[in-house]
Design a protein around this motif. Structure first.
Motif: not given
Length: 405
Positions: A280-299
């Protein structure tokens, strides 16, 4: 103008008292919000695909990000957020909850099956608000509801309604329903029957895929599937789509490209309804996903998203009320004043009659978001989101005294 030594001392003492009073006032305003995330792991079979193997920090990672997001706001409101995490077996769940309650923690997100969630809510009573971050059981939102139990995870009814709405919108109303033999599969199948009646679709045929306990992940697995699934699905009534109700993950992933008739597959495989997908990438989700991935190293997985939601519900309620009292936070969350941005196109809120979070449901093929329900044209007198799941007249929940705005 001259100042005597005595008056100078008075001014200094007055300034000191003013500073002490200001410090005391700021200290009084400071809040500490202690929350917990309790994950209860059951022993089950491995998923069919190795891509679906659960990470060790499943859900915990989402709770950690939610707490970090709360703390970002907390820096401006003099509020400190902390998160205690526990991962236990079912037989240790009550003991773990008692330990958390004994530490004075009154806000507990729980990731467990429906029976365990219900038991923990009863155990907590008025001592804590329980946020259900995983169990989809419809009865927890109906006859088995509890006044201290809020649901951030979508129910089976919400997921089924979201998919069937899309099938009706696509003009694929004739459904060939295949469901598993486990209790969770039977419950999910009933949700699809209910959704079909609700939106005018038709289940033209049903079949049960019995779990015989055989090996599913073997070198010859694809060979057996390629022979067995077409035979299992042949001579079905004319249908537009195959819907799989396989919450136990026994057979559904084998259905796409193996059915006798060339039809799309949806439900537990193919096009799936979920609270979240890492595509999911819409409605700002891309930035949200990237923050999670940076913190945890996985999707981010749906369970992570639901744990994140639970923490953010707490953070938003604390910010708006200026309180860390669980009862007051619960009342605010259930009021018309509560809303929360959730990266799904509209604010999420709670149903005051059974504590279920209203939220859009994503329909995904695991590579992208195909659609989002509720679909256009499905209307409701209160909110289109209330077309998903148990509406007020359908819910048998009587434990909630609805909060007035």
């Amino acid at each position: 103008m001259s100042v005597t030594k005595g008056s100078h001392r008075i001014l200094c003492c007055g300034a000191l008292l003013f500073c002490l009073a200001a410090f005391s006032a700021n200290t009084a305003l400071a809040l500490e919000v202690r929350a917990a995330l309790l994950r209860v792991d059951t022993t089950g079979s491995l998923p069919i695909s190795r891509l679906d193997l659960p990470p060790e920090d499943l859900g915990i990672a989402g709770g950690r990000l939610g707490t970090e997001d709360n703390q970002t706001t907390g820096r401006f409101t003099d509020t400190t957020y902390t998160l205690e995490t526990r991962v236990v077996a079912p037989e240790a769940a009550v003991e773990a909850l008692d330990e958390l309650l004994g530490q004075g923690i009154g806000l507990v997100a729980v990731m467990a099956d429906g029976a365990t969630v219900a038991e923990l809510a009863r155990r907590a009573g008025e001592r804590a608000v329980i946020l259900n971050a995983s169990a989809p059981d419809d009865d927890l939102r109906s006859e088995a509801c509890a006044a201290n139990l809020l649901h951030v995870a979508p129910s089976r009814a919400m997921l089924a309604d979201a998919l069937v709405q899309f099938l009706v919108w696509k003009k694929w109303p004739r459904i060939f329903l295949i469901h598993g033999s486990h209790p969770a599969d039977l419950a999910l199948a009933e949700s699809y029957r209910r959704a079909a009646r609700k939106f005018g679709a038709k289940i033209v045929e049903e079949r049960v895929f019995e779990d015989t306990g055989g090996a599913r992940r073997t070198d010859s697995g694809h060979v057996l599937v390629q022979r067995q699934i077409p035979v299992f699905t042949q001579r079905a009534e004319d249908h537009d789509v195959v819907v799989a109700a396989d919450e136990s993950d026994v057979f559904a992933p084998y259905l796409p490209y193996h059915t006798w008739d060339p039809r799309p597959v949806a439900g537990s495989a193919g096009l799936t309804p979920v609270s979240w997908t890492w595509a999911h990438e819409a409605w700002g989700a891309t930035q949200f996903q990237r923050r999670f991935e940076k913190l945890n190293g996985r999707p981010m997985r749906p369970q992570d998203y639901q744990a994140w939601l639970a923490m953010r519900v707490i953070g938003e309620a604390v910010t708006r009320t200026g309180s860390n009292d669980p009862a007051r936070l619960r009342d605010y969350v259930l009021s018309d004043g509560f809303e929360l941005a959730a990266f799904k196109g509209q604010k999420v809120t709670f149903r005051p009659w059974n504590g279920q979070m209203r939220q859009p449901i994503l329909l995904t093929n695991l590579h992208l978001t195909v659609s989002v329900s509720p679909q256009d044209g499905f209307l409701h007198q209160t909110s289109p989101l209330d077309t998903l799941g148990l509406d007020r007249p359908e819910s048998g929940c009587t434990a909630f005294k609805e909060i007035r705005p």
